[in-house]
Design an enzyme around this catalytic site. Structure first.
Site, PDB file in Angstrom:
ATOM      1  N   SER A   1       2.268  -7.119   1.918  1.00  0.00           N
ATOM      2  CA  SER A   1       3.710  -7.081   2.172  1.00  0.00           C
ATOM      3  C   SER A   1       4.507  -7.825   1.100  1.00  0.00           C
ATOM      4  CB  SER A   1       4.013  -7.634   3.565  1.00  0.00           C
ATOM      5  OG  SER A   1       3.384  -8.868   3.721  1.00  0.00           O
TER       6      SER A   1
ATOM      7  N   THR B   1      -6.264   1.442  11.355  1.00  0.00           N
ATOM      8  CA  THR B   1      -6.479   1.721   9.924  1.00  0.00           C
ATOM      9  C   THR B   1      -6.979   0.503   9.130  1.00  0.00           C
ATOM     10  OG1 THR B   1      -4.140   1.254   9.517  1.00  0.00           O
ATOM     11  CG2 THR B   1      -4.764   3.577   9.735  1.00  0.00           C
TER      12      THR B   1
ATOM     13  N   CYS C   1      -8.297   3.022   6.773  1.00  0.00           N
ATOM     14  CA  CYS C   1      -7.666   3.309   5.486  1.00  0.00           C
ATOM     15  C   CYS C   1      -8.283   2.368   4.461  1.00  0.00           C
ATOM     16  CB  CYS C   1      -6.169   3.051   5.607  1.00  0.00           C
ATOM     17  SG  CYS C   1      -5.372   2.945   4.023  1.00  0.00           S
TER      18      CYS C   1
ATOM     19  N   CYS D   1       0.865  -1.181   0.000  1.00  0.00           N
ATOM     20  CA  CYS D   1       0.000   0.000   0.000  1.00  0.00           C
ATOM     21  C   CYS D   1       0.902   1.232   0.000  1.00  0.00           C
ATOM     22  CB  CYS D   1      -0.889  -0.003   1.240  1.00  0.00           C
ATOM     23  SG  CYS D   1       0.086   0.068   2.750  1.00  0.00           S
TER      24      CYS D   1
ATOM     25  N   CYS E   1       3.182   5.995   8.445  1.00  0.00           N
ATOM     26  CA  CYS E   1       2.230   6.318   7.384  1.00  0.00           C
ATOM     27  C   CYS E   1       1.449   7.585   7.779  1.00  0.00           C
ATOM     28  CB  CYS E   1       1.261   5.153   7.179  1.00  0.00           C
ATOM     29  SG  CYS E   1      -0.019   5.560   5.987  1.00  0.00           S
TER      30      CYS E   1
ATOM     31  N   HIS F   1      -1.741  -5.242  18.271  1.00  0.00           N
ATOM     32  CA  HIS F   1      -1.120  -4.776  17.029  1.00  0.00           C
ATOM     33  C   HIS F   1      -0.237  -3.551  17.295  1.00  0.00           C
ATOM     34  CE1 HIS F   1      -0.634  -3.275  12.960  1.00  0.00           C
ATOM     35  NE2 HIS F   1      -1.013  -4.469  12.539  1.00  0.00           N
TER      36      HIS F   1
ATOM     37  N   SER G   1      -2.016 -12.556   7.090  1.00  0.00           N
ATOM     38  CA  SER G   1      -3.462 -12.751   7.205  1.00  0.00           C
ATOM     39  C   SER G   1      -4.203 -12.021   6.097  1.00  0.00           C
ATOM     40  CB  SER G   1      -3.966 -12.315   8.577  1.00  0.00           C
ATOM     41  OG  SER G   1      -3.632 -10.986   8.800  1.00  0.00           O
TER      42      SER G   1
ATOM     43  N   GLU H   1       0.422  -0.998  15.587  1.00  0.00           N
ATOM     44  CA  GLU H   1      -0.193   0.301  15.250  1.00  0.00           C
ATOM     45  C   GLU H   1      -1.041   0.820  16.412  1.00  0.00           C
ATOM     46  OE1 GLU H   1      -2.657   0.570  11.617  1.00  0.00           O
ATOM     47  OE2 GLU H   1      -3.853   2.017  12.730  1.00  0.00           O
TER      48      GLU H   1
HETATM   49 FE1  F3S Z   1      -1.013   1.265   4.291  1.00  0.00          FE
HETATM   50 FE2  F3S Z   1      -1.011   3.509   5.578  1.00  0.00          FE
HETATM   51 FE3  F3S Z   1      -3.237   2.451   4.809  1.00  0.00          FE
HETATM   52  S1  F3S Z   1       0.341   1.804   5.918  1.00  0.00           S
HETATM   53  S2  F3S Z   1      -2.904   0.269   4.881  1.00  0.00           S
HETATM   54  S3  F3S Z   1      -1.681   3.236   3.485  1.00  0.00           S
HETATM   55  S4  F3S Z   1      -2.833   3.382   6.742  1.00  0.00           S
END
Ligand code: F3S
Length: 284
Positions: A267, A167, A195, A12, A99, A127, A224, A129
């Protein structure tokens, strides 16, 4: 034979940005540099970075042992304020690859908690984050992931509440959990901080899988989000294959296909996707 490669396959925006930042820093620095936690969960990338002098520190204790002046990169998940403070106190050079969408959540929870509101984060407490977001809250914070946790949530009637989300949380579930909390009659402001990168990737994978007679999903075996992509594609196209790298691909199982779709988890590096794509095009 036609090959349809998903535009949203692989990294992403936030992960791509973080990985590029690490490679740029590695090029600039002659000395060893570090990322706080693996920059992404992909063994090939982590190994390749080691060859370029980039290593992983996994804990606060390890951070404290680094020499002043050492470059440490914060990955896309972000970290709490205390980690920045510690790195500064240790004289480390911080390169922040958090991010921007995650950074925005940090700013929201910091602002709202300073204004006296309690914070609820909808997400997985374990997690990184979420760990990082919690680290920007100045007052009370609760993490809620399940319906039972939402039902059990309580606070003083005179308090105000601000709800944000991890996110990558599922949008429908976020809404359901917020609704359960709102029904309790508290003064609630909920901010959707999900996100849409994950959802867009899944929607596109589903669309492609519905129009092809063979589908390849590329991603790590423990990923996952790749597993989820595979399930979505498998429902649309029985002939769907989950591979980690080109070596896993049983090309014979695709030989009667007229159209093959390719997607990849969040990833999966671009070079692996490219390699698979080229191979499929050459073979047919
Ligand atoms: Fe990726 Fe940032 Fe969205 S790391 S999944 S663009 S919150």
């Amino acid at each position: 034979m036609e090959v349809k490669l998903a535009k949203t396959a692989g990294f992403c925006f936030g992960v791509k940005r973080a990985v590029e930042t690490v490679y740029k820093e590695a090029e600039k620095n002659n000395e060893t540099i570090y990322t706080f936690g693996p920059i992404i969960h992909n063994e090939q990338v982590v190994e390749d970075l080691e060859k370029n002098g980039v290593f992983v520190v996994n804990s606060v204790e390890e951070l404290k042992k680094l020499q002043p002046g050492t470059t440490v990169i914060v990955r896309s998940h972000g970290v709490g304020k205390a980690i920045y403070d510690l790195m500064e106190a240790c004289g480390l050079q911080i390169v922040d690859a958090t991010c921007p969408f995650v950074k925005k959540i940090h700013r929201i929870v910091e602002r709202e908690s300073k204004a006296g509101k309690s914070i609820v984060i909808i997400g997985n407490d374990k997690h990184p984050e979420v760990e990082g977001i919690k680290g920007w809250v100045c007052g009370k914070v609760t993490v809620i992931e399940t319906f039972d946790e939402a039902k059990a949530f309580q606070m003083d009637a005179n308090e105000q509440l601000c709800i944000v989300s991890q996110t990558t949380f599922n949008y429908n579930k976020f809404q359901d959990l917020v609704e359960i909390i709102c029904e309790k009659g508290y003064d609630v402001e909920s901010i959707n901080t999900i996100c849409n990168a994950t959802e867009e990737r899944q929607t596109e994978a589903k669309l492609i899988a519905g129009t092809v007679d063979g589908m390849i999903v590329i991603g790590g075996s423990h990923s996952s989000n790749t597993q989820k992509l595979f399930e979505i594609c498998k429902k649309e196209c029985e002939n769907t294959h989950y591979i980690q790298t080109l070596e896993d691909l049983d090309i014979d199982s695709l030989k009667n296909c007229e159209c093959i779709g390719i997607t990849a988890g969040a990833s999966t590096p671009n070079n692996i996707i490219e390699e698979v794509q080229k191979h499929v095009r050459i073979k047919f």
